[in-house]
Design an enzyme around this catalytic site. Structure first.
Site, PDB file in Angstrom:
ATOM      1  N   ARG A  97       0.840  -1.202   0.000  1.00  0.00           N
ATOM      2  CA  ARG A  97       0.000   0.000   0.000  1.00  0.00           C
ATOM      3  C   ARG A  97       0.871   1.246   0.000  1.00  0.00           C
ATOM      4  O   ARG A  97       2.012   1.206   0.449  1.00  0.00           O
ATOM      5  CB  ARG A  97      -0.948   0.036   1.204  1.00  0.00           C
ATOM      6  CG  ARG A  97      -0.292   0.133   2.593  1.00  0.00           C
ATOM      7  CD  ARG A  97       0.114   1.503   3.019  1.00  0.00           C
ATOM      8  NE  ARG A  97       0.484   1.520   4.431  1.00  0.00           N
ATOM      9  CZ  ARG A  97       1.278   2.443   5.001  1.00  0.00           C
ATOM     10  NH1 ARG A  97       1.842   3.378   4.279  1.00  0.00           N
ATOM     11  NH2 ARG A  97       1.533   2.407   6.306  1.00  0.00           N
ATOM     12  N   GLU A 121      -6.270   7.446   7.854  1.00  0.00           N
ATOM     13  CA  GLU A 121      -5.124   8.229   8.344  1.00  0.00           C
ATOM     14  C   GLU A 121      -4.623   9.182   7.260  1.00  0.00           C
ATOM     15  O   GLU A 121      -4.206  10.307   7.550  1.00  0.00           O
ATOM     16  CB  GLU A 121      -4.011   7.284   8.776  1.00  0.00           C
ATOM     17  CG  GLU A 121      -2.783   8.014   9.262  1.00  0.00           C
ATOM     18  CD  GLU A 121      -1.695   7.083   9.768  1.00  0.00           C
ATOM     19  OE1 GLU A 121      -2.006   5.936  10.127  1.00  0.00           O
ATOM     20  OE2 GLU A 121      -0.546   7.512   9.794  1.00  0.00           O
ATOM     21  N   ARG A 135      -5.411   5.651   0.809  1.00  0.00           N
ATOM     22  CA  ARG A 135      -4.508   4.514   0.973  1.00  0.00           C
ATOM     23  C   ARG A 135      -4.783   3.613  -0.210  1.00  0.00           C
ATOM     24  O   ARG A 135      -5.891   3.054  -0.300  1.00  0.00           O
ATOM     25  CB  ARG A 135      -4.735   3.792   2.298  1.00  0.00           C
ATOM     26  CG  ARG A 135      -4.172   4.531   3.524  1.00  0.00           C
ATOM     27  CD  ARG A 135      -2.679   4.426   3.576  1.00  0.00           C
ATOM     28  NE  ARG A 135      -2.046   5.233   4.614  1.00  0.00           N
ATOM     29  CZ  ARG A 135      -1.753   4.801   5.839  1.00  0.00           C
ATOM     30  NH1 ARG A 135      -2.085   3.570   6.200  1.00  0.00           N
ATOM     31  NH2 ARG A 135      -1.156   5.601   6.706  1.00  0.00           N
ATOM     32  N   CYS A 155       1.468  11.243   9.188  1.00  0.00           N
ATOM     33  CA  CYS A 155       2.484  10.712  10.114  1.00  0.00           C
ATOM     34  C   CYS A 155       3.848  10.758   9.424  1.00  0.00           C
ATOM     35  O   CYS A 155       3.978  10.291   8.292  1.00  0.00           O
ATOM     36  CB  CYS A 155       2.153   9.289  10.508  1.00  0.00           C
ATOM     37  SG  CYS A 155       3.401   8.559  11.590  1.00  0.00           S
ATOM     38  N   THR A 193       6.286   8.913   9.697  1.00  0.00           N
ATOM     39  CA  THR A 193       6.840   7.590   9.354  1.00  0.00           C
ATOM     40  C   THR A 193       6.473   7.175   7.933  1.00  0.00           C
ATOM     41  O   THR A 193       7.087   6.290   7.371  1.00  0.00           O
ATOM     42  CB  THR A 193       6.312   6.497  10.299  1.00  0.00           C
ATOM     43  OG1 THR A 193       4.881   6.393  10.137  1.00  0.00           O
ATOM     44  CG2 THR A 193       6.658   6.791  11.736  1.00  0.00           C
ATOM     45  N   ARG A 206       4.085   0.644   2.375  1.00  0.00           N
ATOM     46  CA  ARG A 206       4.340  -0.490   3.245  1.00  0.00           C
ATOM     47  C   ARG A 206       4.032  -1.736   2.443  1.00  0.00           C
ATOM     48  O   ARG A 206       2.898  -1.951   2.007  1.00  0.00           O
ATOM     49  CB  ARG A 206       3.461  -0.444   4.494  1.00  0.00           C
ATOM     50  CG  ARG A 206       3.888  -1.448   5.551  1.00  0.00           C
ATOM     51  CD  ARG A 206       3.200  -1.187   6.871  1.00  0.00           C
ATOM     52  NE  ARG A 206       1.943  -1.875   6.972  1.00  0.00           N
ATOM     53  CZ  ARG A 206       1.807  -3.149   7.343  1.00  0.00           C
ATOM     54  NH1 ARG A 206       2.869  -3.873   7.633  1.00  0.00           N
ATOM     55  NH2 ARG A 206       0.605  -3.709   7.437  1.00  0.00           N
ATOM     56  N   ARG A 250       4.755  -6.920  12.569  1.00  0.00           N
ATOM     57  CA  ARG A 250       3.465  -6.534  13.145  1.00  0.00           C
ATOM     58  C   ARG A 250       2.614  -7.788  13.358  1.00  0.00           C
ATOM     59  O   ARG A 250       2.885  -8.846  12.794  1.00  0.00           O
ATOM     60  CB  ARG A 250       2.692  -5.593  12.196  1.00  0.00           C
ATOM     61  CG  ARG A 250       3.270  -4.196  12.049  1.00  0.00           C
ATOM     62  CD  ARG A 250       2.344  -3.257  11.250  1.00  0.00           C
ATOM     63  NE  ARG A 250       2.981  -1.947  11.033  1.00  0.00           N
ATOM     64  CZ  ARG A 250       2.375  -0.897  10.484  1.00  0.00           C
ATOM     65  NH1 ARG A 250       1.113  -0.987  10.078  1.00  0.00           N
ATOM     66  NH2 ARG A 250       3.020   0.249  10.318  1.00  0.00           N
ATOM     67  N   GLU A 259      -1.609  -2.652  12.683  1.00  0.00           N
ATOM     68  CA  GLU A 259      -0.694  -2.035  13.632  1.00  0.00           C
ATOM     69  C   GLU A 259      -1.220  -2.207  15.047  1.00  0.00           C
ATOM     70  O   GLU A 259      -2.409  -2.182  15.289  1.00  0.00           O
ATOM     71  CB  GLU A 259      -0.624  -0.557  13.301  1.00  0.00           C
ATOM     72  CG  GLU A 259       0.509   0.131  13.989  1.00  0.00           C
ATOM     73  CD  GLU A 259       0.660   1.530  13.448  1.00  0.00           C
ATOM     74  OE1 GLU A 259      -0.229   2.026  12.769  1.00  0.00           O
ATOM     75  OE2 GLU A 259       1.710   2.117  13.706  1.00  0.00           O
TER      76      GLU A 259
END
Ligand code: ADP
Ligand code: DAR
Length: 346
Positions: free
Chosen positions: A116, A215, A219, A261, A263, A270, A299, A304
Site C-alpha cells: 500500500r 489516516e 490509501r 504521520c 513515518t 508499506r 506486526r 498495527e
C-alpha cells in the site's frame, strides 16, 4: 492533563520520538506558531502527549507543518528514516527493476501479500487540520475518479456512513477495511466527524482497494492470497499511475509524498506479507536479527498494534523515505527470502 501552552510532562520510561526530541527550548520557540490552516504545535504533539506509549507521537496538519515545526520534525525524521534536512527523496515505481523470484513456490509459508501507499490531495490540509467540508469534497471527487477506472481496476465505492455493521465487520476481519477508533489517530484529530467522508473502493476480486480519508486521504492498496509479490507490485504501480492522472497528490522534492504521520513520508509505502514462521517464532532473537538486517518491521496480523496469531506474522519494510518504491519492496523480498531459508533450517 497538560495546561494549554505549557511544556508537556511525560511519564518516566516514555520512549516516543516526541519525548526524545521535544526539548523545552524547542517548545518555547514553536508554541505560539500556527500554519496558514491554524494548525499549532500543540495540535501536532497532542497524540503523543495523551498516548505516552506512542512510538512517534507527532502528526502534521499540512505540508507547512514540516517546515514551520521543522525543529521538532527534522530530528524525528532523521532518527526514524536516517534522512537529513539536506537529503532529497527519489521515486521508482517500475516493476521491471524489482528482483522478486517466487519465494514460496509450494505455498508453505506466505499466506498473503499486500502493498500500500498513502497519498494526500495537493494544496489541501492533511487529515488533522482538514475541515468536514474539505474532507467530504475529497470523498466525492476521489470516489468519482475511482469509479471511472477500467479493466482489472474497475470497481465500486462503499461509503462507511450507512454501511451494514456485519459487512463492515467482515471486511475488517478479512483484512480489507481499516479498523475504527484507533486512539492515536483519535488524539491526532484524524477521526473527527467519523464515519462521514470515509469509505472504501474495491474491485470485485478485492485485489485493488482504496481507503478514503482514514489516516491519509487515500490509501491505495494491492493485495492477494499467496506470495506473488511482483504481481501485487505491478498492479499497485499501474493503479497509482492511473489515479495520478486524475488526482494531484501532495509532494515535495525533499520529503516525497506528504503524509500526516512522518513515518509514512517519501514513498508512503508499506509492502507486507502475512507469513507462517512457527519455528523461527520460538527464537525471536534470530527472527529480529534477520528483520533488523533488512530494515523490516514485525506486526501482528490484524494491523498495527495487533498481535501475531498462530505463528503468522505481518512482515514489512520499515524504510519509506530516501528509498524508492522498488527498494521498499526489495527490502521486504530480501528479508522474507532469508526468513524462509532460516525457517527451513530449523
Ligand atoms: P497499514 O498497512 O495501512 O499501515 P495496518 O498495518 O493497520 O495498516 O494494516 C491494515 C490492514 O491490512 C489490517 O487489516 C491488516 O491485517 C491488513 N494487512 C496488512 N498486511 C497484510 C497482508 N500481507 N495480507 C493480508 N492483510 C494484510
Ligand atoms: N501509533 C502512532 C503512529 C506510528 C506510526 N504508524 C502510523 N502512522 N499508522 C505512534 O506514534 O506510535
Amino acid at each position: 492533563m497538560n495546561k494549554k501552552n505549557e511544556f508537556p510532562t511525560f511519564p518516566a520510561g516514555c520512549e516516543s520520538l516526541l519525548c526524545k526530541h521535544l526539548t523545552k527550548e524547542i517548545f518555547e520557540e514553536l508554541k505560539d506558531k500556527k500554519t496558514q490552516n491554524g494548525f499549532a504545535l500543540e495540535d501536532a504533539i497532542h497524540s503523543g502527549v495523551v498516548n505516552p506509549d506512542s512510538g512517534i507521537g507527532v502528526y502534521a496538519g499540512d505540508l507547512e507543518s514540516y517546515t514551520l515545526f521543522s525543529k521538532l520534525f527534522d530530528p524525528i525524521i532523521q532518527e526514524y528514516h536516517g534522512f537529513s534536512p539536506e537529503d532529497k527523496h527519489k521515486s521508482n515505481l517500475n516493476p521491471n527493476d524489482l528482483d522478486a523470484p517466487n519465494l514460496d513456490p509450494k505455498g508453505e509459508y506466505i499466506v498473503s501479500t499486500r502493498i500500500r501507499v498513502g497519498r494526500n490531495v495537493a494544496d489541501l490540509p492533511l487529515g488533522p487540520a482538514i475541515t468536514k467540508e474539505q474532507r467530504n469534497e475529497i470523498e466525492k471527487n476521489v470516489s468519482q475518479s475511482l469509479q471511472a477506472m477500467s479493466g482489472n481496476l474497475a470497481g465500486r465505492y462503499y461509503p462507511l456512513k450507512g454501511m451494514n455493521d456485519d459487512i463492515k465487520a467482515a471486511l475488517i476481519a478479512d483484512h480489507f477495511l481499516f479498523k475504527t477508533g484507533d486512539r492515536f489517530l483519535e488524539a491526532a484529530g484524524l477521526n473527527r466527524n467519523w464515519p462521514e467522508g470515509r469509505g472504501i473502493y474495491h474491485n470485485d476480486e478485492k485485489t485493488f482497494l482504496v481507503w478514503i480519508n482514514e489516516e491519509d486521504q487515500l490509501r491505495i492498496i494491492s493485495m492477494q492470497m499467496g506470495g506473488n509479490i511482483l504481481e501485487v507490485f505491478t498492479r499497485l504501480s499501474s493503479a497509482i499511475q492511473e489515479i495520478e492522472k486524475k488526482v494531484a497528490f501532495s509532494y515535495s522534492e525533499h520529503l516525497g509524498y506528504i503524509t500526516s504521520c512522518p513515518t509514512n513520508l517519501g514513498t508512503a509505502m508499506r509492502a507486507s506479507v502475512h507469513i507462517k514462521l512457527p519455528k523461527l517464532a520460538q527464537d525471536m532473537t534470530a527472527f529480529k536479527a534477520i528483520t533488523d538486517k533488512h530494515f523490516l518491521q514485525i506486526r501482528g496480523i490484524h494491523g498495527e498494534h495487533s498481535e501475531s496469531e498462530g505463528g503468522v506474522y505481518d512482515i514489512s519494510n520499515k524504510r519509506r523515505l530516501g528509498v524508492t518504491e522498488v527498494e521498499c519492496v526489495q527490502d521486504m523480498v530480501n528479508g522474507v527470502k532469508e526468513l524462509i531459508a532460516k525457517e527451513k533450517l530449523l
